[in-house]
Design an enzyme around this catalytic site. Structure first.
Site, PDB file in Angstrom:
ATOM      1  N   SER A  99     -11.179   1.487   2.981  1.00 47.58           N
ATOM      2  CA  SER A  99     -10.345   1.680   1.771  1.00 47.58           C
ATOM      3  C   SER A  99     -10.188   3.269   1.945  1.00 47.58           C
ATOM      4  O   SER A  99      -9.390   3.869   1.242  1.00 47.58           O
ATOM      5  CB  SER A  99     -10.635   0.983   0.761  1.00 47.58           C
ATOM      6  OG  SER A  99     -10.772  -0.248   0.807  1.00 47.58           O
ATOM      7  N   HIS A 139       1.856   3.156  -3.245  1.00 44.38           N
ATOM      8  CA  HIS A 139       0.845   4.200  -3.801  1.00 44.38           C
ATOM      9  C   HIS A 139       1.522   5.544  -3.378  1.00 44.38           C
ATOM     10  O   HIS A 139       1.524   6.654  -4.229  1.00 44.38           O
ATOM     11  CB  HIS A 139      -0.577   4.108  -3.164  1.00 44.38           C
ATOM     12  CG  HIS A 139      -1.406   3.181  -3.648  1.00 44.38           C
ATOM     13  ND1 HIS A 139      -1.842   3.067  -5.043  1.00 44.38           N
ATOM     14  CD2 HIS A 139      -1.736   1.860  -2.828  1.00 44.38           C
ATOM     15  CE1 HIS A 139      -2.684   1.955  -5.058  1.00 44.38           C
ATOM     16  NE2 HIS A 139      -2.557   1.281  -4.032  1.00 44.38           N
ATOM     17  N   HIS A 141      -7.336   3.540   7.014  1.00 45.33           N
ATOM     18  CA  HIS A 141      -6.765   4.813   6.470  1.00 45.33           C
ATOM     19  C   HIS A 141      -6.956   5.848   7.229  1.00 45.33           C
ATOM     20  O   HIS A 141      -7.866   5.903   7.988  1.00 45.33           O
ATOM     21  CB  HIS A 141      -7.308   4.923   4.912  1.00 45.33           C
ATOM     22  CG  HIS A 141      -6.586   3.861   3.822  1.00 45.33           C
ATOM     23  ND1 HIS A 141      -5.326   4.506   3.270  1.00 45.33           N
ATOM     24  CD2 HIS A 141      -6.936   2.636   3.393  1.00 45.33           C
ATOM     25  CE1 HIS A 141      -5.001   3.180   2.470  1.00 45.33           C
ATOM     26  NE2 HIS A 141      -5.886   2.454   2.703  1.00 45.33           N
ATOM     27  N   ASP A 155       0.873  -1.188   0.042  1.00 44.19           N
ATOM     28  CA  ASP A 155       0.040  -0.286  -0.142  1.00 44.19           C
ATOM     29  C   ASP A 155       0.820   1.260  -0.016  1.00 44.19           C
ATOM     30  O   ASP A 155       0.554   2.398  -0.821  1.00 44.19           O
ATOM     31  CB  ASP A 155      -1.018   0.022   1.215  1.00 44.19           C
ATOM     32  CG  ASP A 155      -2.296   0.653   0.909  1.00 44.19           C
ATOM     33  OD1 ASP A 155      -2.231   1.484  -0.056  1.00 44.19           O
ATOM     34  OD2 ASP A 155      -3.285   0.259   1.354  1.00 44.19           O
ATOM     35  N   HIS A 174      -8.049  -3.007   8.282  1.00 43.68           N
ATOM     36  CA  HIS A 174      -6.947  -2.294   7.433  1.00 43.68           C
ATOM     37  C   HIS A 174      -7.507  -0.884   7.524  1.00 43.68           C
ATOM     38  O   HIS A 174      -8.878  -0.546   6.891  1.00 43.68           O
ATOM     39  CB  HIS A 174      -6.957  -2.674   6.103  1.00 43.68           C
ATOM     40  CG  HIS A 174      -6.339  -2.140   5.149  1.00 43.68           C
ATOM     41  ND1 HIS A 174      -5.076  -2.534   4.633  1.00 43.68           N
ATOM     42  CD2 HIS A 174      -6.965  -1.106   4.356  1.00 43.68           C
ATOM     43  CE1 HIS A 174      -4.917  -1.488   3.395  1.00 43.68           C
ATOM     44  NE2 HIS A 174      -5.562  -0.837   3.418  1.00 43.68           N
ATOM     45  N   TYR A 187     -13.849   6.794  -3.252  1.00 43.18           N
ATOM     46  CA  TYR A 187     -12.270   6.551  -3.479  1.00 43.18           C
ATOM     47  C   TYR A 187     -11.745   7.697  -3.852  1.00 43.18           C
ATOM     48  O   TYR A 187     -12.200   8.414  -4.685  1.00 43.18           O
ATOM     49  CB  TYR A 187     -12.543   5.380  -4.411  1.00 43.18           C
ATOM     50  CG  TYR A 187     -11.083   4.510  -4.105  1.00 43.18           C
ATOM     51  CD1 TYR A 187     -11.030   3.912  -2.833  1.00 43.18           C
ATOM     52  CD2 TYR A 187     -10.225   4.245  -5.133  1.00 43.18           C
ATOM     53  CE1 TYR A 187      -9.973   3.239  -2.720  1.00 43.18           C
ATOM     54  CE2 TYR A 187      -9.257   3.497  -5.003  1.00 43.18           C
ATOM     55  CZ  TYR A 187      -8.812   2.837  -3.507  1.00 43.18           C
ATOM     56  OH  TYR A 187      -7.680   2.136  -3.558  1.00 43.18           O
TER      57      TYR A 187
END
Lengths: 352, 352
Positions: B171, B21, B200, B18, B198, B291
């Site tokens: 995400s 990115h 963010h 990740d 997970h 997103y």
């Protein structure tokens, strides 16, 4: 002063106060005015301004600010028409003359901060603030260092002295959610005044702990635009406003207005060096629960005795060492070196 | 592969996946090897590596990486003697050939990610991973977009296909603690395999939400050194290790070792441009729950119709628009402009 809105939750933006630490107290009066105007336009509840260590902090000990308290107040106060204007006072740094000055220049609130076990030194200052027609609030610094019952006892003193709110301050960013919950919920249950919370981000929990504090009964919350503030910074105000709105809280400030204040007004005043970051120094301070002023002394002593400064900081945290006890740092470094084989001092590069 | 430790909690470092990115997939094989070595030395449980969008992601659509999957695996796999080595696979981007390649080069785990409602496209990939002797895990992306019951239903599909763990992926960094708690606790109760989380950091909650996930039953957690990762980044791994230790969790990785990997090994590879930050773009994406790929299209459409792109993003979030529906962005911007007075298009600067 006008009440900025109807929501029960009161947000205190300290970009121009705790945020002053991040810029070495070098915001100019013009910069302060521009940020205050943007925050006032965004209907922030409270705008706090002063040297990072409160009025009177501008000194060789705490760092000289770019202007005097009076100059800053002259620049900022006329802009603050919707928000309440707050100043910070640390007994021992600021004096009653500063309180008079702030009141005469139009400050609405004076927040008085002491170490979590030393509220008793603030009685006279609270009286003075109230006598001068300002709202008084109390801040208990390094609240992680005292058990909830002690925090309550000290908060009660401040309430007795005239505080209309008392804040649990996680000055070292050392609290886990449970630490926040225990302290804030006890104060919320036992005090008849408002309870506040002030986060630092050393463990990455500034926003998370703030949500926990609100769940536990806090009704007033500190933050800074762009997450400015001492060390790894405070709760990032524009993120806080967005997250609280998303979580269904009724907040007065305008979300987009606060975002604009952060990125259009404040950000161009900052450099990469002044942006708080969650680096290893911040992290170990939060983990150990010691104040950032220990870092420099610890590095020097650790180098001398050939030990890892992180181990020294953790040991100092366990000993609950506070400001003024910096002489213990060398003792700890020396002892840890001995425990690790007795020849730690062999790597010493001289006492500087 | 060797089991890195005895603690039940399993930390997955995704700096080399990740985190790719954040550096536009430009880590070199040498850089990957150095980071993997530092993480292995620190006894990280799992080290994940690949293009940010998984094996096969290197393309005009997702951005070309500095090297091929095979070259990266050749550089990294020999270093990973203590940790487990993981690769990522998105059905539709990676192929079964990539699974064969990863298995042949020594990967221990293949994690297979789908949109939260599309687990059914992954059946064949899971079979292939299991057939090739790797541990399979499933990642449900954008889990905030589906109610807990749907997340469970999709997780059960992955369990049935052979997953040994399923991860709730936030995400877009859009989940509040309650969203995390509901999804992770339901999966923990109903699945017989491990549940992971997970995060963010778009709402500043990467670490806070991770603590909530652990409370709710998660036993495996994603993070990246220095908080690297898409957008505002993932849970900052060295902070996570410190915070978990402080909270009393039994973690395998060495705290100081992970700190050193972050600051001594990784940090010198980064520039200010590659450091994730919680700016207004990240914040509004998390707030809206869309997103990051929508940002560019939204800016263009908003400029054309003279509306605030933040309002467009919030509207897209409420419509639960997903990748592939970018054509709706113009419709939304146009409609908002009309609602705001019918002449929004008057400010248009042409369709570019």
């Amino acid at each position: 002063m006008t009440d900025a809105g109807d929501a029960d939750l009161r947000l205190v933006d300290m970009t121009l106060r705790d945020g002053m630490h991040a810029v070495d107290h070098q915001f100019t009066p013009d910069q302060m005015r521009d940020v205050a105007r943007a925050l006032n336009d965004a209907e922030m509840d409270v705008i706090e301004m002063s040297h990072g260590d409160g009025m009177g902090g501008s000194s060789i000990n705490y760092g000289f600010a770019a202007a005097s308290t009076g100059e800053y107040l002259d620049a900022v106060a006329p802009e603050v028409t919707e928000s309440d204007l707050s100043v910070l006072m640390l007994p021992g740094i600021g004096t009653v003359e500063h309180i008079e000055l702030a009141a005469s220049k139009g400050a609405d609130i004076c927040r008085i901060a002491t170490h979590v076990t030393e509220a008793d030194i603030s009685e006279e200052h609270f009286e003075y603030v109230v006598d001068h027609g300002m709202e008084a609030a109390g801040l208990l610094m390094l609240s992680h260092m005292a058990p909830p019952e002690t925090v309550l006892e000290q908060a009660k003193l401040m309430e007795e002295y005239g505080a209309e709110a008392v804040y649990v301050m996680d000055s070292a960013g050392a609290m886990l959610p449970n630490d926040v919950e225990e302290r804030v919920s006890l104060l919320s249950e036992e005090l008849s005044i408002d309870v506040g919370f002030h986060a630092h981000n050393n463990l990455g929990l500034a926003i998370g702990n703030t949500l926990t504090a609100l769940d536990a009964g806090a009704v007033t919350i500190d933050g800074c635009l762009r997450g400015l503030g001492a060390g790894s910074g405070n709760a990032q105000m524009e993120v806080l406003v967005g997250t609280l709105k998303k979580a269904g809280y009724d907040v007065n400030p305008d979300f987009f207005g606060v975002m604009d204040a952060a990125e259009d007004t404040l950000l161009p005043m900052l450099t990469e060096d002044t942006m708080p970051e969650l680096d290893n120094d911040s992290l170990i301070l939060g983990y150990a629960g010691v104040y950032s002023s220990f870092l420099r002394h610890t590095r020097r002593a650790s180098e001398r005795y050939g030990v890892d400064p992180r181990e020294v900081l953790i040991e100092l945290g366990e000993m609950e060492v506070v400001g003024g006890q910096e002489d213990l740092i060398t003792d700890v470094a020396s002892r840890l070196a001995e425990e690790r084989g007795g020849d730690g001092a062999a790597t010493a590069e001289g006492d500087d």
